[in-house]
Design a protein around this motif. Structure first.
Motif, PDB file in Angstrom:
ATOM      1  N   ILE A 170      68.199 -59.176   7.711  1.00 15.79           N
ATOM      2  CA  ILE A 170      67.214 -58.330   7.541  1.00 15.79           C
ATOM      3  C   ILE A 170      67.281 -57.771   8.925  1.00 15.79           C
ATOM      4  O   ILE A 170      67.379 -58.403   9.952  1.00 15.79           O
ATOM      5  CB  ILE A 170      65.655 -58.838   7.539  1.00 15.79           C
ATOM      6  N   ASN A 171      67.448 -56.348   8.996  1.00 12.65           N
ATOM      7  CA  ASN A 171      67.293 -55.273  10.132  1.00 12.65           C
ATOM      8  C   ASN A 171      65.682 -55.173  10.536  1.00 12.65           C
ATOM      9  O   ASN A 171      65.462 -54.295   9.743  1.00 12.65           O
ATOM     10  CB  ASN A 171      67.995 -54.121   9.974  1.00 12.65           C
ATOM     11  N   PHE A 172      65.307 -55.369  11.448  1.00 15.74           N
ATOM     12  CA  PHE A 172      63.881 -55.357  12.017  1.00 15.74           C
ATOM     13  C   PHE A 172      63.716 -53.858  12.139  1.00 15.74           C
ATOM     14  O   PHE A 172      62.569 -53.366  11.940  1.00 15.74           O
ATOM     15  CB  PHE A 172      63.465 -56.081  13.109  1.00 15.74           C
ATOM     16  N   GLU A 173      64.665 -53.371  12.758  1.00 17.81           N
ATOM     17  CA  GLU A 173      64.388 -51.824  13.319  1.00 17.81           C
ATOM     18  C   GLU A 173      64.149 -50.888  11.964  1.00 17.81           C
ATOM     19  O   GLU A 173      63.340 -50.083  12.119  1.00 17.81           O
ATOM     20  CB  GLU A 173      65.646 -51.277  14.080  1.00 17.81           C
ATOM     21  N   GLN A 174      64.900 -51.129  10.680  1.00 14.87           N
ATOM     22  CA  GLN A 174      64.919 -50.424   9.684  1.00 14.87           C
ATOM     23  C   GLN A 174      63.434 -50.790   8.873  1.00 14.87           C
ATOM     24  O   GLN A 174      62.922 -49.926   8.402  1.00 14.87           O
ATOM     25  CB  GLN A 174      65.942 -50.855   8.755  1.00 14.87           C
ATOM     26  N   LEU A 175      63.253 -52.184   9.091  1.00 16.55           N
ATOM     27  CA  LEU A 175      62.067 -52.569   8.460  1.00 16.55           C
ATOM     28  C   LEU A 175      60.931 -51.961   8.973  1.00 16.55           C
ATOM     29  O   LEU A 175      59.755 -51.419   8.248  1.00 16.55           O
ATOM     30  CB  LEU A 175      61.942 -54.153   8.638  1.00 16.55           C
ATOM     31  N   ILE A 176      60.739 -51.906  10.376  1.00 12.79           N
ATOM     32  CA  ILE A 176      59.420 -51.636  11.048  1.00 12.79           C
ATOM     33  C   ILE A 176      59.382 -49.910  11.104  1.00 12.79           C
ATOM     34  O   ILE A 176      58.268 -49.556  11.133  1.00 12.79           O
ATOM     35  CB  ILE A 176      59.318 -51.932  12.344  1.00 12.79           C
ATOM     36  N   SER A 177      60.449 -49.307  10.887  1.00 10.95           N
ATOM     37  CA  SER A 177      60.314 -47.799  11.164  1.00 10.95           C
ATOM     38  C   SER A 177      59.231 -46.919  10.322  1.00 10.95           C
ATOM     39  O   SER A 177      58.903 -46.062  10.703  1.00 10.95           O
ATOM     40  CB  SER A 177      61.878 -47.222  10.833  1.00 10.95           C
ATOM     41  N   ARG A 178      59.181 -47.473   9.089  1.00 13.25           N
ATOM     42  CA  ARG A 178      58.212 -46.812   8.080  1.00 13.25           C
ATOM     43  C   ARG A 178      56.782 -47.073   8.625  1.00 13.25           C
ATOM     44  O   ARG A 178      55.867 -46.506   7.938  1.00 13.25           O
ATOM     45  CB  ARG A 178      58.489 -47.208   6.979  1.00 13.25           C
ATOM     46  N   TYR A 179      56.528 -47.995   9.580  1.00 12.73           N
ATOM     47  CA  TYR A 179      55.363 -48.382   9.907  1.00 12.73           C
ATOM     48  C   TYR A 179      54.977 -47.977  11.316  1.00 12.73           C
ATOM     49  O   TYR A 179      53.779 -48.422  11.763  1.00 12.73           O
ATOM     50  CB  TYR A 179      55.001 -49.870   9.732  1.00 12.73           C
ATOM     51  N   MET A 180      55.653 -47.222  11.803  1.00 13.52           N
ATOM     52  CA  MET A 180      55.394 -46.845  13.562  1.00 13.52           C
ATOM     53  C   MET A 180      54.194 -46.118  13.514  1.00 13.52           C
ATOM     54  O   MET A 180      53.771 -45.952  14.999  1.00 13.52           O
ATOM     55  CB  MET A 180      56.651 -46.341  14.214  1.00 13.52           C
ATOM     56  N   ASN A 181      53.775 -45.434  12.771  1.00  9.00           N
ATOM     57  CA  ASN A 181      52.714 -44.592  12.507  1.00  9.00           C
ATOM     58  C   ASN A 181      51.554 -45.655  12.726  1.00  9.00           C
ATOM     59  O   ASN A 181      50.057 -45.089  12.949  1.00  9.00           O
ATOM     60  CB  ASN A 181      52.451 -43.606  11.532  1.00  9.00           C
ATOM     61  N   LEU A 182      51.543 -46.796  12.301  1.00 10.37           N
ATOM     62  CA  LEU A 182      50.599 -47.621  12.030  1.00 10.37           C
ATOM     63  C   LEU A 182      50.252 -48.738  13.455  1.00 10.37           C
ATOM     64  O   LEU A 182      49.235 -49.298  13.457  1.00 10.37           O
ATOM     65  CB  LEU A 182      50.453 -48.510  10.686  1.00 10.37           C
ATOM     66  N   VAL A 183      51.521 -48.979  13.880  1.00 12.81           N
ATOM     67  CA  VAL A 183      51.708 -50.162  14.844  1.00 12.81           C
ATOM     68  C   VAL A 183      52.620 -49.590  15.816  1.00 12.81           C
ATOM     69  O   VAL A 183      53.377 -48.619  15.967  1.00 12.81           O
ATOM     70  CB  VAL A 183      52.266 -51.503  14.352  1.00 12.81           C
ATOM     71  N   GLU A 184      52.686 -50.043  17.243  1.00 13.92           N
ATOM     72  CA  GLU A 184      53.534 -50.010  18.083  1.00 13.92           C
ATOM     73  C   GLU A 184      53.910 -51.409  18.651  1.00 13.92           C
ATOM     74  O   GLU A 184      53.366 -52.435  18.510  1.00 13.92           O
ATOM     75  CB  GLU A 184      52.631 -49.273  19.502  1.00 13.92           C
ATOM     76  N   ILE A 185      55.292 -51.261  19.210  1.00 16.74           N
ATOM     77  CA  ILE A 185      55.684 -52.706  19.463  1.00 16.74           C
ATOM     78  C   ILE A 185      55.579 -52.818  21.002  1.00 16.74           C
ATOM     79  O   ILE A 185      55.886 -51.940  21.879  1.00 16.74           O
ATOM     80  CB  ILE A 185      57.234 -52.483  19.322  1.00 16.74           C
ATOM     81  N   ASN A 186      54.713 -53.810  21.369  1.00 12.11           N
ATOM     82  CA  ASN A 186      54.415 -54.281  22.774  1.00 12.11           C
ATOM     83  C   ASN A 186      55.278 -55.198  23.348  1.00 12.11           C
ATOM     84  O   ASN A 186      55.544 -55.335  24.443  1.00 12.11           O
ATOM     85  CB  ASN A 186      52.781 -54.873  23.068  1.00 12.11           C
ATOM     86  N   GLU A 187      55.895 -56.098  22.624  1.00  7.55           N
ATOM     87  CA  GLU A 187      57.037 -57.212  23.221  1.00  7.55           C
ATOM     88  C   GLU A 187      58.117 -57.411  21.819  1.00  7.55           C
ATOM     89  O   GLU A 187      57.768 -57.364  20.825  1.00  7.55           O
ATOM     90  CB  GLU A 187      56.237 -58.375  23.465  1.00  7.55           C
ATOM     91  N   ASP A 188      59.261 -57.397  22.553  1.00  7.51           N
ATOM     92  CA  ASP A 188      60.653 -57.754  21.893  1.00  7.51           C
ATOM     93  C   ASP A 188      61.436 -58.533  22.512  1.00  7.51           C
ATOM     94  O   ASP A 188      62.147 -57.775  23.376  1.00  7.51           O
ATOM     95  CB  ASP A 188      61.157 -56.642  21.298  1.00  7.51           C
ATOM     96  N   ILE A 189      61.796 -59.807  22.469  1.00 10.47           N
ATOM     97  CA  ILE A 189      62.222 -60.574  23.391  1.00 10.47           C
ATOM     98  C   ILE A 189      63.164 -61.420  22.314  1.00 10.47           C
ATOM     99  O   ILE A 189      62.704 -61.972  21.377  1.00 10.47           O
ATOM    100  CB  ILE A 189      61.705 -61.424  24.483  1.00 10.47           C
ATOM    101  N   ALA A 190      64.532 -61.717  22.815  1.00 10.98           N
ATOM    102  CA  ALA A 190      65.314 -62.749  22.118  1.00 10.98           C
ATOM    103  C   ALA A 190      64.940 -64.019  22.662  1.00 10.98           C
ATOM    104  O   ALA A 190      64.814 -64.348  24.063  1.00 10.98           O
ATOM    105  CB  ALA A 190      66.759 -62.374  22.500  1.00 10.98           C
TER     106      ALA A 190
END
Length: 207
Positions: A170-190
């Motif tokens: 699963i590619n998270f960037e592709q998954l979340i792209s359609r919802y960026m009008n609803l949410v923002e990414i505040n943290e993304d750590i490996a």
């Protein structure tokens, strides 16, 4: 993957899940993902796909109003047994069809759930729906590389590993792209195995 198959697989996994996935580097990754997460006393928290309750060990549920759901009754019963003396509400429920009103929770936790459900897009939609504006969605999961380049080995192993109840592609960037009008990414750590396992915090936009 489908829900019927997942229920069978996680019935088999339930007796030994903690032995493999709640020790060693997995234990350390879970600890890092949740012990410093933005919970505030009194918040309503939903844990989607609670499994055997591994995440609950790192969430101070004594100061929170926690509801935990899972599709597998066997996994859910393991979590119930661990926290039988707590105030946590455990419910068998499908992550793709959450039986809660819109904007019911301050925080939604999804740990290793997007990689196991048949439709991760629907799972994300449901998490966004039930979290309050300005509320957080905390994800801990395994994803394909951010650049979308999956090795030949992983591509060949993906359908095989899926039979054991999880998706490694699963590619998270592709998954979340359609919802960026609803949410923002505040943290993304490996957290583990380079960038394969990541902690991501989404905040629901207002308006």
């Amino acid at each position: 993957m489908n829900n019927k198959w997942n229920k069978i697989i996680y019935t088999l996994w339930s007796p030994v899940y903690d032995v493999f996935f709640n020790t060693g580097i997995f234990l350390q990754a879970r600890k890092k993902a949740f012990e410093m997460s933005p919970f505030k006393e009194g918040q309503k928290v939903l844990v989607v796909g609670v499994g055997t309750g591994a995440e609950l060990e790192w969430i101070d549920h004594s100061k929170l109003d926690v509801t935990a759901i899972d599709y597998s009754p066997d996994m859910l019963n393991k979590a119930k047994a661990k926290f039988k003396d707590s105030s946590i509400t455990f419910i068998q429920m499908d992550a793709l069809q959450l039986n809660f009103n819109d904007e019911s929770f301050d925080v939604v936790v999804g740990s290793l759930i997007l990689s196991v459900v048949p439709n991760p897009n629907k799972a994300v939609e449901e998490m966004i729906r039930v979290v309050k504006p300005n509320g957080n969605i905390i994800l801990f999961d395994k994803f394909a590389p951010k650049d979308g380049k999956v090795s030949v080995l992983k591509k060949s192993l993906r359908p095989i590993i899926a039979k054991f109840g999880t998706d490694i592609g699963i590619n998270f960037e592709q998954l979340i792209s359609r919802y960026m009008n609803l949410v923002e990414i505040n943290e993304d750590i490996a957290l583990m195995l380079r960038e394969m396992y990541r902690k991501i915090i989404l905040t629901k936009r207002t308006g």
